[in-house]
Scaffold this motif. Structure first.
Motif, mmCIF file in Angstrom:
data_model
loop_
_atom_site.group_PDB
_atom_site.id
_atom_site.type_symbol
_atom_site.label_atom_id
_atom_site.label_comp_id
_atom_site.label_asym_id
_atom_site.label_seq_id
_atom_site.Cartn_x
_atom_site.Cartn_y
_atom_site.Cartn_z
ATOM 1 N N LEU A 52 0.861 -1.183 0.000
ATOM 2 C CA LEU A 52 0.000 0.000 0.000
ATOM 3 C C LEU A 52 0.897 1.233 0.000
ATOM 4 O O LEU A 52 1.093 1.902 1.013
ATOM 5 C CB LEU A 52 -0.918 -0.010 1.221
ATOM 6 C CG LEU A 52 -1.862 -1.208 1.339
ATOM 7 C CD1 LEU A 52 -2.707 -1.094 2.606
ATOM 8 C CD2 LEU A 52 -2.748 -1.323 0.120
ATOM 9 N N ALA A 53 1.448 1.525 -1.163
ATOM 10 C CA ALA A 53 2.419 2.615 -1.305
ATOM 11 C C ALA A 53 2.164 3.297 -2.641
ATOM 12 O O ALA A 53 2.850 3.033 -3.630
ATOM 13 C CB ALA A 53 3.840 2.067 -1.214
ATOM 14 N N GLU A 54 1.170 4.181 -2.664
ATOM 15 C CA GLU A 54 0.701 4.741 -3.926
ATOM 16 C C GLU A 54 1.770 5.516 -4.683
ATOM 17 O O GLU A 54 1.851 5.450 -5.914
ATOM 18 C CB GLU A 54 -0.511 5.642 -3.669
ATOM 19 C CG GLU A 54 -1.772 4.904 -3.247
ATOM 20 C CD GLU A 54 -1.759 4.472 -1.787
ATOM 21 O OE1 GLU A 54 -2.631 3.663 -1.406
ATOM 22 O OE2 GLU A 54 -0.878 4.941 -1.032
ATOM 23 N N GLY A 55 2.603 6.287 -3.966
ATOM 24 C CA GLY A 55 3.659 7.037 -4.635
ATOM 25 C C GLY A 55 4.652 6.130 -5.326
ATOM 26 O O GLY A 55 5.104 6.407 -6.447
ATOM 27 N N ILE A 56 4.991 5.018 -4.679
ATOM 28 C CA ILE A 56 5.940 4.069 -5.265
ATOM 29 C C ILE A 56 5.309 3.356 -6.455
ATOM 30 O O ILE A 56 5.959 3.141 -7.493
ATOM 31 C CB ILE A 56 6.409 3.061 -4.196
ATOM 32 C CG1 ILE A 56 7.210 3.790 -3.120
ATOM 33 C CG2 ILE A 56 7.237 1.945 -4.824
ATOM 34 C CD1 ILE A 56 7.564 2.931 -1.933
ATOM 35 N N ILE A 57 4.034 2.982 -6.341
ATOM 36 C CA ILE A 57 3.346 2.309 -7.453
ATOM 37 C C ILE A 57 3.319 3.214 -8.684
ATOM 38 O O ILE A 57 3.670 2.802 -9.796
ATOM 39 C CB ILE A 57 1.914 1.929 -7.048
ATOM 40 C CG1 ILE A 57 1.918 0.943 -5.876
ATOM 41 C CG2 ILE A 57 1.164 1.319 -8.231
ATOM 42 C CD1 ILE A 57 0.561 0.758 -5.222
ATOM 43 N N ALA A 58 2.912 4.464 -8.488
ATOM 44 C CA ALA A 58 2.831 5.390 -9.618
ATOM 45 C C ALA A 58 4.213 5.710 -10.167
ATOM 46 O O ALA A 58 4.395 5.833 -11.387
ATOM 47 C CB ALA A 58 2.111 6.670 -9.193
ATOM 48 N N GLY A 59 5.192 5.842 -9.301
ATOM 49 C CA GLY A 59 6.548 6.104 -9.761
ATOM 50 C C GLY A 59 7.100 4.946 -10.573
ATOM 51 O O GLY A 59 7.749 5.152 -11.612
#
Length: 324
Positions: A52-59
């Protein structure tokens, strides 16, 4: 024609595009768990769960797109997009322009929005206008089951980053979807009901509410035209203007709050380009400028309802001149 749910339509679109193009992969929060059929067919290299790490997923998606892949990521609830703004807006949204067109960034971001599940303000927030305002991004919000499939396929094929908002309350709603290849172009609105007296413009599940209001108006002798925008960016200005020039009246409806919303943009376009055709002031019916309540009754009270839309349309039809 097949009858399937919205969730199945999305799954079909993903599977078909992954078979068609080996560069397509999907990852995100619960993707491999919720799409076990995709995991079984394409394997863990192309279908993955993430933390659950939205910034990492999008990056990671922006980086994958820069390297020639076509990622589809699922960030679950729309408010979590705020944790991934840098990767989506500043990287994916701008780098094609900054590269002088040398690179493409074909990534799709799935996020759920819309009231009806009483998940509260932490999980329910209509953020679409924020992304419409961001250069380099495209924004899609379907209404029908067929459009969920057809627009997602177009979004995956597009060379730009696309925000694909899914209303969380319609996932298990069945609807007709054409068999075989079904692609709906981005940037084309749909006229779902032709009319001559007033134009109702909406998107996502508020389109259903507008259609119900049009039925009420028909019983009063008022002929309402209903337009489903489908794509918020690029916006189909031509269809909106053609309708308003015919009816002379415009009512825009959406769940998101009014300030700087999509309805404001539609109203501005009509005011600038079709003002002479207007027979009454433009009206908006929107959600409140407040966090979403976690009570179902309060949620429903905050949503645009068919009765209110019909009343506003009747007022527009009764106002034959625009005040100075």
């Amino acid at each position: 024609m097949q009858t399937i749910t919205v969730n199945d339509a999305v799954g079909q679109a993903l599977a078909e595009e992954m078979r068609r193009d080996p560069r397509v992969l999907t990852f995100g929060e619960g993707v491999a768990t919720n799409r076990r059929d995709l995991l079984a067919e394409f394997g863990p290299q192309r279908v993955r769960n993430t933390p659950l790490a939205e910034g990492i997923i999008a990056g990671a998606a922006a980086g994958a797109a820069a390297m020639g892949l076509r990622p589809v990521i699922d960030l679950l609830f729309a408010p979590f997009l705020t944790l991934s703004m840098d990767a989506i807006m500043n990287s994916a949204g701008k780098l094609r322009y900054l590269s002088g067109g040398q690179f493409e960034f074909p990534m799709v971001v799935l996020a759920r929005t819309g009231a009806g599940w009483t998940v509260g303000g932490q999980h329910n927030h209509n953020l679409e206008a924020m992304f419409v305002h961001s250069p380099g991004l495209k924004v899609v919000m379907p209404h029908s089951t067929a459009d969920y499939k057809g627009l997602l396929k177009s979004a995956i094929r597009d060379p730009n980053p696309v925000l694909f908002f899914m209303d969380m309350t319609v996932g298990y709603t069945p609807g007709p979807v054409p068999e075989g290849e079904h692609v709906v172009p981005l940037g084309q609105a749909a006229v779902l009901r032709a009319g001559r007296d007033v134009t109702l413009v909406s998107y996502s599940k508020s389109v259903t509410t507008c259609l119900a209001a049009a039925d009420q108006l028909a019983r009063r002798g008022i002929d309402a035209e209903v337009i489903d925008l489908r794509t918020l960016k690029p916006l189909d200005e031509a269809t909106i203007l053609r309708s308003v020039r015919k009816t002379g009246r415009l009512l825009v409806v959406h769940e998101a709050a009014a300030p700087c919303g999509v309805g404001a943009e539609v109203a501005a376009i009509v005011s600038e380009k079709a003002f002479a055709a207007l027979k009454a002031p433009i009206r908006r019916i929107t959600g409140p400028d407040a966090p979403a309540p976690s009570s179902w009754m309060l949620e429903q009270a905050a949503l645009p309802q068919a009765d209110g839309i019909a009343r506003a349309a009747l007022e527009l039809v009764g106002a034959e001149t625009v005040p100075a």
